[in-house]
Each structure stands twice: as C-alpha cells, then as structure tokens.
Design a protein around this motif. Structure first.
Motif, PDB file in Angstrom:
ATOM      1  N   THR A 123      22.997  -5.386  32.852  1.00 23.15           N
ATOM      2  CA  THR A 123      22.307  -6.547  32.276  1.00 23.15           C
ATOM      3  C   THR A 123      21.969  -6.346  30.799  1.00 23.15           C
ATOM      4  OG1 THR A 123      20.238  -5.652  33.170  1.00 23.15           O
ATOM      5  CG2 THR A 123      21.325  -7.381  34.435  1.00 23.15           C
ATOM      6  N   ARG A 124      21.929  -5.079  30.362  1.00 20.18           N
ATOM      7  CA  ARG A 124      21.635  -4.832  28.938  1.00 20.18           C
ATOM      8  C   ARG A 124      22.725  -5.386  28.030  1.00 20.18           C
ATOM      9  NH1 ARG A 124      18.873   1.038  27.907  1.00 20.18           N
ATOM     10  NH2 ARG A 124      16.780   0.185  28.102  1.00 20.18           N
ATOM     11  N   GLU A 125      23.954  -5.426  28.543  1.00 21.53           N
ATOM     12  CA  GLU A 125      25.068  -5.973  27.772  1.00 21.53           C
ATOM     13  C   GLU A 125      24.809  -7.431  27.388  1.00 21.53           C
ATOM     14  OE1 GLU A 125      27.783  -4.632  26.504  1.00 21.53           O
ATOM     15  OE2 GLU A 125      26.956  -2.726  27.197  1.00 21.53           O
ATOM     16  N   ILE A 126      24.344  -8.197  28.354  1.00 20.94           N
ATOM     17  CA  ILE A 126      24.078  -9.611  28.112  1.00 20.94           C
ATOM     18  C   ILE A 126      22.989  -9.750  27.051  1.00 20.94           C
ATOM     19  CG2 ILE A 126      23.094 -11.692  29.153  1.00 20.94           C
ATOM     20  CD1 ILE A 126      25.590 -11.599  30.435  1.00 20.94           C
ATOM     21  N   ARG A 127      21.967  -8.913  27.143  1.00 20.14           N
ATOM     22  CA  ARG A 127      20.890  -8.958  26.147  1.00 20.14           C
ATOM     23  C   ARG A 127      21.444  -8.722  24.747  1.00 20.14           C
ATOM     24  NH1 ARG A 127      16.276 -11.221  24.675  1.00 20.14           N
ATOM     25  NH2 ARG A 127      15.129  -9.946  23.227  1.00 20.14           N
ATOM     26  N   ARG A 128      22.340  -7.748  24.630  1.00 20.36           N
ATOM     27  CA  ARG A 128      22.944  -7.473  23.329  1.00 20.36           C
ATOM     28  C   ARG A 128      23.680  -8.706  22.813  1.00 20.36           C
ATOM     29  NH1 ARG A 128      22.935  -1.801  24.555  1.00 20.36           N
ATOM     30  NH2 ARG A 128      24.466  -1.954  26.211  1.00 20.36           N
ATOM     31  N   GLY A 129      24.401  -9.386  23.716  1.00 19.98           N
ATOM     32  CA  GLY A 129      25.104 -10.608  23.329  1.00 19.98           C
ATOM     33  C   GLY A 129      24.150 -11.670  22.835  1.00 19.98           C
ATOM     34  N   VAL A 130      23.034 -11.810  23.528  1.00 19.72           N
ATOM     35  CA  VAL A 130      22.041 -12.823  23.153  1.00 19.72           C
ATOM     36  C   VAL A 130      21.463 -12.516  21.779  1.00 19.72           C
ATOM     37  CG1 VAL A 130      19.731 -13.676  23.694  1.00 19.72           C
ATOM     38  CG2 VAL A 130      21.455 -13.518  25.497  1.00 19.72           C
ATOM     39  N   ILE A 131      21.171 -11.238  21.541  1.00 19.95           N
ATOM     40  CA  ILE A 131      20.601 -10.855  20.245  1.00 19.95           C
ATOM     41  C   ILE A 131      21.621 -11.109  19.137  1.00 19.95           C
ATOM     42  CG2 ILE A 131      19.869  -8.877  18.855  1.00 19.95           C
ATOM     43  CD1 ILE A 131      18.475  -7.846  21.438  1.00 19.95           C
TER      44      ILE A 131
END
Lengths: 298, 298
Positions: free
Chosen positions: A278-286
């Motif tokens: 799920t951290r990957e998605i957060r990176r995308g959002v940022i």
C-alpha cells in the motif's frame, strides 16, 4: 467576463464557494441565488454573495446564460422540473454533483432542446455545510471533472472549462460512467467506510464511547471528519451511484475478509506484504499532488 | 533531571522523537541508543541523538535506570531476552507499544524480580518511519496511556508519568485490556480499513488505478496516508491485539452489511439517519480536542 447572468441553485458549501469565486474573479455581471429556503436566501444577501435571491427557481433563472445546480443529486429532477420553463434558449445548465451518469439520466429528458447541458464535478469540499462554510479558494488547484455527452455543444463545454479554470481548478474531460467508478473508489467508498466505523463507535456503551472520543487520535479522528459530511448529499450519492459502489464494496469486503482471516490465524506474512504494497500507492498520490499548487483546504 | 542514564531500544519515529524530547528537556544525563541495525546506530550518532549507540542490547542497558522499548511489539520477547542480563536492580523498563496486554504477557515473565515494568503507549505518530522522521514535539498535547499492573511500584510509575508530562504529553492511567479495546476502535480498526481500501485500489487494472491516484482527493488520500504507516509495526499490532480487533471488526462488518443492503434496496432513510448520527461523535471529538493544546502533527 465569461457570463452575463449566472444562477446558482442551492447555496451550501459548494454553491456559496462558487459564488464567492465567480465574484472575486469578476466572471459574471450578475449572480442570482436560488434556494428553497428563504432563510438561506436572506443569509446570502446579507453576506453579499448574490445580486438577487429567490425561492422561485423559474423566476431566478430568467435571462440567465448559465445555471449551475449545487443541490444534492437526488433533488435534481424536481429542481429541473421547477425551473425548466424559465430557461432561455442557448442557456447552459451545469452542475457540481458527485455522481454523473444518474444526473445525466435525470436531467436530460427534462431540458428544452435549445438548452445546453454540461455535467461537471469539482473534486473539493470540506466537512462543513451551509452558505457560511464556503470560501472562494475552495477549488484552487483541485480537479474539476467534466463529463460531456456525445451531443454536447463544444462551445458550451469550453465555456464551462473556462469558468472552472478561471477560479483556479484544473479541468479534465471524462466519460460519465468512468467518473462514477473512479469516484466510487476515491470518494464514495471511503465516505461509506468512515460513516460505518463512526457509526459502529457510536453504538458502543457510554463508558467506552467516551474513551473512544477522548483518545480519538490515530486514525479515528480522520474518519470522524469525513463522517461529518452533509448527510443528505451523501445519501443521494449512494442511492445514485449504487452499481459502482456495490461493485467496489464487494471487492473491499473480500479483501477485508482475507485480512480478518490472516489476523485470526496469525498469518503475519499476508499482513506485512499488504501493508508494504500500500505504500506504493501513497507514493503515487504524493507524486501526483506535486503537480498541483497547494490548496487551502482539502 | 529525572534519570541518569536512559537506554532507548529501537530508534525509529517514536524512539528518535523520544530521544530528541528527552535531550531538549534535559531530562537525562545520558542517552544510549540500542538498535539492531548498525546503520541506524551510525545515523543516530551522526544526528547527535544519543551519547553512545550499540547493537549489543545487554551492553547498552548496563547501568541504566530507565530502558524504553520502542521496537515493534512482536520483537519484545527477543529484545528482553537479549538485554535482561544487563539490567541493574531497581531499573525501570517501559515501552511505547500500541498494544498493552500482549506486551505485559511477553515481557513480565522474562524480567528479573528487582526490575520495575511500567507499560506505556503515547498516542501519537506520523506515517513516516526511521530515525530521521522523529521530532521533539511529536508528543506535545497528546495522550500517553500508562497501563500499570496491580504490583507495579508506585514510584516507578510516577517517574514514567513525570517523564511523559515533562515532554508535553498528558498521562492517563488505564487497565491494559481496556486500552486494547479502546485503541482497537480508535486506531487499529481504522488502520486495517485504510490498508484494505488502499490494497483494493492497488489491485485495480492499471488505467483505473492511475485515475484513482490522480483524483485521490476526497477521502482516499487520507486513507493512503494512514496506509503508509510502518508495515512491521502494524503487522505486530494486529497479531498482538487479535481478540479486540476481531471483535470490533465483527461489529463493523455487521454495520457495513446493513448499509450495503440499504444502498442495494434504495433505503435512503437508513443512510440519512446514520449519516446524521455520526455528526454527534464528530462534535464530541472536536470538544475533547479543545481541552488540549494544539499539536504540530497528529
């Protein structure tokens, strides 16, 4: 000046923010407030957000070249029925609803043939409601998704794009059904979950509930903010985006059951592997956010 | 000065914030960093967060009057086994774990009889991890829940209360099982839900996932922040607070199924009634917050 006379129907958070932004930008000669509540009309005039205010929708839209619906989507049908007779030929009707296909289905059959319909959805808001909650900067740096129909007049659409860009939003053209699916995931499901979890907490026995409120940092507080959003607006979102919400809710339930099982059987690998992914998605959002100017409120 | 020599075991977000706050407040003569990663020890010394740093836990705790465990709760058992032989009589062992009963069960049997154990849990954090992510103000205005045992030495407990108050937190005494239930609702379930929903999104086909990230305002973005929290720490929370999490998850599931049904059958009253009720909780949370000084980060 983009428009001569704009009627905004429904002066809640979004309607009043739109009026403030239009006024600040000098984008219309005149702003008309239409709201079914006389108290809201009075408040809007007291705040100086419109040049006239009325509870009579057909009267309010007279001579307008733009009418923007800012009421809960469940009210569209009645609102259009009430104002359609006052629309002048060539007028553009637009909206700000969080659901798009159901809105198109409700509005289009009722509109006179010489009126343009350009559905739109600015992705911004706060948990506050009412004309006093609005502010002109609400849309700055935010997306506004426009979901035109194949038959939508291109110049009408361009004027709506120009309006949203003039008040600081970034316009994006999208198919209505695709909008409903994407927003079902990014907005509708999170709201449903937040409402549920806060509801679950509110059913706890008093002593525990008091402690939950007292120690509400750490996730739950964010959920209470989301779950403080306008109840009628959100009721209508779920009733009008039923298929997409139920579809994504089904997937969510399967995934949650999988985690529940991992917890029950002490399967740490499954948990850690998901929590890492799920951290990957957060990176995308940022990263996606870095493209837009920071907004005052989300 | 509250303590002569404090060892902090695990220099992640919480451990390094605690070291910074202790140093800023002049609350100890000496701070020892214990971390199993030599790279973290080196970084801690480079940042000037401790007076010495070692990967050897038994060596690090020598002559300490306080040892604070700041590692994921699943690592407690091994960590205590590694350092117990170095603890001096009268030393206080405390921790910052998000789960309390499982921690007591893991730690207590392994501690020498002449050492005091005072379990604690500061309710604060961010989604960032590692020694560089910490800051001295992390605990300001936040609760720190202390869950003493019936046999806990009262003076040892008072020293732990004094430590947390000296770095700006508000101490609260609570039974360990009650802590686990309350935090299961306010923190563990919200994290589980956020991880799930972001996981569900990450399984979407690429085109849709890209749009979800692009239009992530409106709820989902908050969830991605929560779901970016440390994977190992959270894996251990769920494995070690299994009963409370499964119990509250069961209630949540029933409530969600009820809403799902309301959406499927177009039952707007059920939706609106819940969405109205959840605002009460939000008001409680806002009122509870008014009692505390504003914190820099939540």
């Amino acid at each position: 000046m983009l428009f001569q006379r704009i009627a905004i129907v429904g002066f809640g958070l979004i309607g009043s923010s739109l009026a403030r932004a239009i006024r600040r930008g000098g984008l219309a000669q005149e702003i008309v407030c239409i709201d079914r509540a006389q108290a809201v009309c009075d408040r809007v005039m007291a705040l100086g957000l419109a040049d006239m205010a009325t509870v009579d929708a057909a009267l309010g839209v007279l001579d307008c070249d733009l009418v923007v619906l800012c009421v809960p989507v469940g009210a569209y049908k009645n609102v259009i029925a009430a104002l359609a007779s006052g629309l002048k030929p060539g007028c553009i009707v637009s909206d700000v609803g969080s659901v798009k296909q159901a809105v198109i289905d409700a509005v289009l059959p009722q509109l006179p043939a010489d009126v343009h319909f350009v559905p739109a959805h600015p992705i911004s808001g706060t948990e506050h409601s009412g004309p006093d909650a609005g502010f002109a900067e609400l849309f700055e740096g935010r997306w506004c998704i426009i979901t035109p129909l194949p038959e939508t007049d291109i110049r009408a659409m361009e004027k709506i794009v120009a309006l949203w860009e003039a008040i600081g939003a970034k316009a994006e053209i999208m198919d209505a059904r695709r909008h409903d699916l994407v927003l079902g995931i990014t907005s509708h499901l999170p709201h449903l979950i937040a409402y549920t979890i806060v509801g679950t907490a509110s059913d706890l026995e008093t002593h525990t509930k008091d402690d939950v409120i007292k120690f509400s940092a750490g996730g739950f507080r964010d959920f209470t903010r989301i779950a403080a959003s306008d109840p009628v607006m959100w009721r209508d979102v779920f009733l009008n985006n039923r298929e997409a919400v139920l579809e994504i809710l089904q997937r969510f339930n399967e995934d949650l059951t999988n985690l529940q099982r991992a917890i029950r059987y002490g399967d740490g690998d499954t948990l850690e592997s998901l929590f890492t992914r799920t951290r990957e998605i957060r990176r995308g959002v940022i990263q996606a956010k870095q493209e837009v100017p920071p907004a005052k409120k989300a």
